[in-house]
Design a protein around this motif. Structure first.
Motif, PDB file in Angstrom:
ATOM      1  N   ILE A  69       3.046   4.565  -7.048  1.00 16.93           N
ATOM      2  CA  ILE A  69       1.866   4.777  -7.883  1.00 16.93           C
ATOM      3  C   ILE A  69       0.629   4.191  -7.201  1.00 16.93           C
ATOM      4  N   ALA A  70       0.799   3.012  -6.616  1.00 19.50           N
ATOM      5  CA  ALA A  70      -0.328   2.282  -6.004  1.00 19.50           C
ATOM      6  C   ALA A  70      -0.510   2.638  -4.529  1.00 19.50           C
ATOM      7  N   ALA A  71      -0.269   3.885  -4.182  1.00 15.95           N
ATOM      8  CA  ALA A  71      -0.214   4.275  -2.773  1.00 15.95           C
ATOM      9  C   ALA A  71      -1.571   4.508  -2.130  1.00 15.95           C
ATOM     10  N   ALA A  72      -2.639   4.599  -2.924  1.00 16.48           N
ATOM     11  CA  ALA A  72      -3.931   5.005  -2.363  1.00 16.48           C
ATOM     12  C   ALA A  72      -4.946   3.875  -2.247  1.00 16.48           C
ATOM     13  N   PHE A  73      -4.550   2.653  -2.514  1.00 16.84           N
ATOM     14  CA  PHE A  73      -5.516   1.555  -2.457  1.00 16.84           C
ATOM     15  C   PHE A  73      -6.117   1.365  -1.067  1.00 16.84           C
TER      16      PHE A  73
ATOM     17  N   VAL B 287      -4.390   6.968 -10.831  1.00 23.49           N
ATOM     18  CA  VAL B 287      -5.479   7.940 -10.910  1.00 23.49           C
ATOM     19  C   VAL B 287      -6.142   8.134  -9.549  1.00 23.49           C
ATOM     20  N   ILE B 288      -6.411   7.046  -8.834  1.00 23.18           N
ATOM     21  CA  ILE B 288      -7.061   7.216  -7.524  1.00 23.18           C
ATOM     22  C   ILE B 288      -6.138   7.931  -6.548  1.00 23.18           C
ATOM     23  N   ARG B 289      -4.842   7.759  -6.691  1.00 20.35           N
ATOM     24  CA  ARG B 289      -3.889   8.500  -5.856  1.00 20.35           C
ATOM     25  C   ARG B 289      -4.076  10.001  -6.035  1.00 20.35           C
ATOM     26  N   GLU B 290      -4.314  10.422  -7.277  1.00 23.60           N
ATOM     27  CA  GLU B 290      -4.524  11.842  -7.550  1.00 23.60           C
ATOM     28  C   GLU B 290      -5.915  12.300  -7.128  1.00 23.60           C
ATOM     29  N   VAL B 291      -6.920  11.449  -7.319  1.00 19.82           N
ATOM     30  CA  VAL B 291      -8.300  11.827  -6.993  1.00 19.82           C
ATOM     31  C   VAL B 291      -8.451  12.154  -5.512  1.00 19.82           C
ATOM     32  N   VAL B 292      -7.848  11.364  -4.636  1.00 15.96           N
ATOM     33  CA  VAL B 292      -8.059  11.565  -3.202  1.00 15.96           C
ATOM     34  C   VAL B 292      -7.365  12.815  -2.677  1.00 15.96           C
ATOM     35  N   LYS B 293      -6.617  13.501  -3.518  1.00 16.82           N
ATOM     36  CA  LYS B 293      -6.040  14.786  -3.120  1.00 16.82           C
ATOM     37  C   LYS B 293      -7.094  15.883  -3.029  1.00 16.82           C
ATOM     38  N   HIS B 294      -8.267  15.636  -3.616  1.00 17.70           N
ATOM     39  CA  HIS B 294      -9.324  16.652  -3.653  1.00 17.70           C
ATOM     40  C   HIS B 294     -10.250  16.481  -2.452  1.00 17.70           C
TER      41      HIS B 294
ATOM     42  N   HIS C 252      -6.647   3.890   1.046  1.00 20.38           N
ATOM     43  CA  HIS C 252      -7.238   5.157   1.490  1.00 20.38           C
ATOM     44  C   HIS C 252      -8.705   4.937   1.853  1.00 20.38           C
ATOM     45  N   PRO C 253      -9.184   5.546   2.939  1.00 16.10           N
ATOM     46  CA  PRO C 253     -10.571   5.302   3.378  1.00 16.10           C
ATOM     47  C   PRO C 253     -11.643   5.733   2.384  1.00 16.10           C
ATOM     48  N   LYS C 254     -11.325   6.616   1.456  1.00 15.41           N
ATOM     49  CA  LYS C 254     -12.315   7.047   0.466  1.00 15.41           C
ATOM     50  C   LYS C 254     -12.392   6.110  -0.741  1.00 15.41           C
ATOM     51  N   VAL C 255     -11.494   5.142  -0.816  1.00 18.00           N
ATOM     52  CA  VAL C 255     -11.355   4.295  -2.006  1.00 18.00           C
ATOM     53  C   VAL C 255     -12.091   2.969  -1.834  1.00 18.00           C
ATOM     54  N   GLU C 256     -12.889   2.622  -2.843  1.00 14.00           N
ATOM     55  CA  GLU C 256     -13.510   1.304  -2.959  1.00 14.00           C
ATOM     56  C   GLU C 256     -12.966   0.633  -4.212  1.00 14.00           C
ATOM     57  N   VAL C 257     -12.471  -0.592  -4.074  1.00  9.07           N
ATOM     58  CA  VAL C 257     -11.909  -1.319  -5.205  1.00  9.07           C
ATOM     59  C   VAL C 257     -12.811  -2.495  -5.551  1.00  9.07           C
ATOM     60  N   ILE C 258     -13.204  -2.569  -6.825  1.00  7.48           N
ATOM     61  CA  ILE C 258     -14.004  -3.683  -7.329  1.00  7.48           C
ATOM     62  C   ILE C 258     -13.225  -4.344  -8.451  1.00  7.48           C
ATOM     63  N   VAL C 259     -12.934  -5.620  -8.304  1.00  8.75           N
ATOM     64  CA  VAL C 259     -12.331  -6.377  -9.403  1.00  8.75           C
ATOM     65  C   VAL C 259     -13.481  -6.918 -10.245  1.00  8.75           C
ATOM     66  N   GLY C 260     -13.696  -6.293 -11.377  1.00 12.42           N
ATOM     67  CA  GLY C 260     -14.832  -6.661 -12.211  1.00 12.42           C
ATOM     68  C   GLY C 260     -14.812  -5.921 -13.526  1.00 12.42           C
ATOM     69  N   ASP C 261     -15.846  -6.097 -14.312  1.00  9.78           N
ATOM     70  CA  ASP C 261     -15.966  -5.544 -15.657  1.00  9.78           C
ATOM     71  C   ASP C 261     -16.500  -4.120 -15.587  1.00  9.78           C
ATOM     72  N   GLY C 262     -15.669  -3.156 -15.940  1.00  9.23           N
ATOM     73  CA  GLY C 262     -16.086  -1.759 -15.906  1.00  9.23           C
ATOM     74  C   GLY C 262     -17.221  -1.460 -16.862  1.00  9.23           C
ATOM     75  N   PHE C 263     -17.228  -2.129 -18.005  1.00  9.70           N
ATOM     76  CA  PHE C 263     -18.305  -1.936 -18.981  1.00  9.70           C
ATOM     77  C   PHE C 263     -19.650  -2.308 -18.363  1.00  9.70           C
ATOM     78  N   MET C 264     -19.701  -3.442 -17.683  1.00 10.51           N
ATOM     79  CA  MET C 264     -20.940  -3.889 -17.061  1.00 10.51           C
ATOM     80  C   MET C 264     -21.310  -3.008 -15.867  1.00 10.51           C
ATOM     81  N   HIS C 265     -20.317  -2.549 -15.128  1.00 11.25           N
ATOM     82  CA  HIS C 265     -20.585  -1.659 -14.004  1.00 11.25           C
ATOM     83  C   HIS C 265     -21.266  -0.388 -14.491  1.00 11.25           C
ATOM     84  N   ILE C 266     -20.765   0.147 -15.597  1.00 11.15           N
ATOM     85  CA  ILE C 266     -21.388   1.339 -16.180  1.00 11.15           C
ATOM     86  C   ILE C 266     -22.813   1.027 -16.628  1.00 11.15           C
ATOM     87  N   ALA C 267     -22.990  -0.106 -17.292  1.00 10.27           N
ATOM     88  CA  ALA C 267     -24.310  -0.476 -17.813  1.00 10.27           C
ATOM     89  C   ALA C 267     -25.348  -0.622 -16.704  1.00 10.27           C
ATOM     90  N   GLU C 268     -24.900  -0.997 -15.519  1.00  9.84           N
ATOM     91  CA  GLU C 268     -25.818  -1.223 -14.395  1.00  9.84           C
ATOM     92  C   GLU C 268     -25.980  -0.012 -13.489  1.00  9.84           C
TER      93      GLU C 268
END
Length: 276
Positions: free
Chosen positions: A122-126, A89-96, A128-144
């Protein structure tokens, strides 16, 4: 001797693929992860016995998760991807070009690491300078998060294990709070042949929270039944009202300007799932 992998999609139906070799088998902290080399679909990632992506058909899912919402929102600068550890998904997002930053929050870091090694296209955009990767709980990230994102994409597994809470009404309420005042989100919502009740419930929940709720589909051969749905909740922008000038040229294999609206034309039995 032949080796075959079968995903049991229901108790009495499954999909099977001939395997050349097993590349990875690992019980991570969250799920059983396998990377398989198949004869028909290239390398395949499975989690808890379910096919997540393959080299051959991955572009369908990843393009439809990313481009439908990004062409719907007129100015998608800050993007969040929940899940999506394979990186498609991030590979496709950075095309914009409008996108300034995309944050990926993946709970299982092992998915990211194995995808980099065995699914490099598939994992080609990790990096990319626009990409931030967080290894963590997406549910909690949304909640915060509050008023933080223009577009949120929920690229989760099916509703089992750690992904169950990503299909609950409280999560969609959290998405609304995490989005800016004109933000929108999209989530994969499984297939209408085997998970009709899930789609009906998710659509109903999202419809109670967001003024614009739409369901669209795509054909993903290695997913249960091949017919896959996505649900969009939007505070301001209707994907069916996107004008021609919003579109710009990007490299795709499945998504097109004409397909953008066509994807929302539902078979009658699927459309029925959106009715009260």
């Amino acid at each position: 001797m032949e080796l075959w992998y079968t995903e049991k999609q229901t108790k009495s139906f499954g999909i099977t693929a001939k395997i050349k070799q097993t590349l990875v088998t690992e019980q991570t902290a969250y799920q059983q992860l396998e990377m398989l080399e198949t004869e028909e679909f290239g390398n395949m990632l499975t989690l808890d016995g379910m096919v997540m992506t393959t080299e051959k058909d991955e572009f369908v899912y990843h393009e439809m998760v990313a481009h439908v919402p990004l062409f719907t929102h007129p100015c998608p600068k800050r993007i969040l991807v929940v899940g999506g550890g394979d990186g498609g998904v991030i590979r496709e997002v950075v095309k914009h070009p409008e996108v300034e930053k995309v944050t990926l929050v993946e709970i299982d870091g092992r998915v990211i690491e194995h995808s980099k090694k065995h699914l490099p296209t598939i994992a080609a955009a990790f990096t990319h300078p626009k990409v931030e990767v967080i290894v963590g709980d997406g549910f909690m990230h949304i909640a915060e998060s509050r008023d933080a994102y223009d577009v949120i994409m929920v690229d989760s597994t099916e509703p089992v294990g750690p992904a169950v809470k990503l299909f609950e009404k409280g999560f969609y309420e959290g998405l609304s709070r995490a989005l800016k005042e004109d933000g929108l989100f999209i989530a994969q919502t499984d297939n209408p042949w085997f998970k009709a009740d899930l789609i009906r419930q998710v659509f109903s929940d999202v419809n109670e929270i967001f003024p614009i709720t739409r369901l669209y589909t795509a054909n993903v051969p290695t997913y249960p039944s091949g017919l896959w749905t996505f649900t969009m909740g939007s505070k301001a922008y209707d994907p069916l009202e996107v004008t021609a000038e919003r579109f710009h040229e990007i490299e795709t294999k499945y998504y097109t300007e004409r397909l953008h609206k066509a994807a929302f034309v539902l078979p009658k039995f699927v459309e029925a799932l959106t009715k009260k």
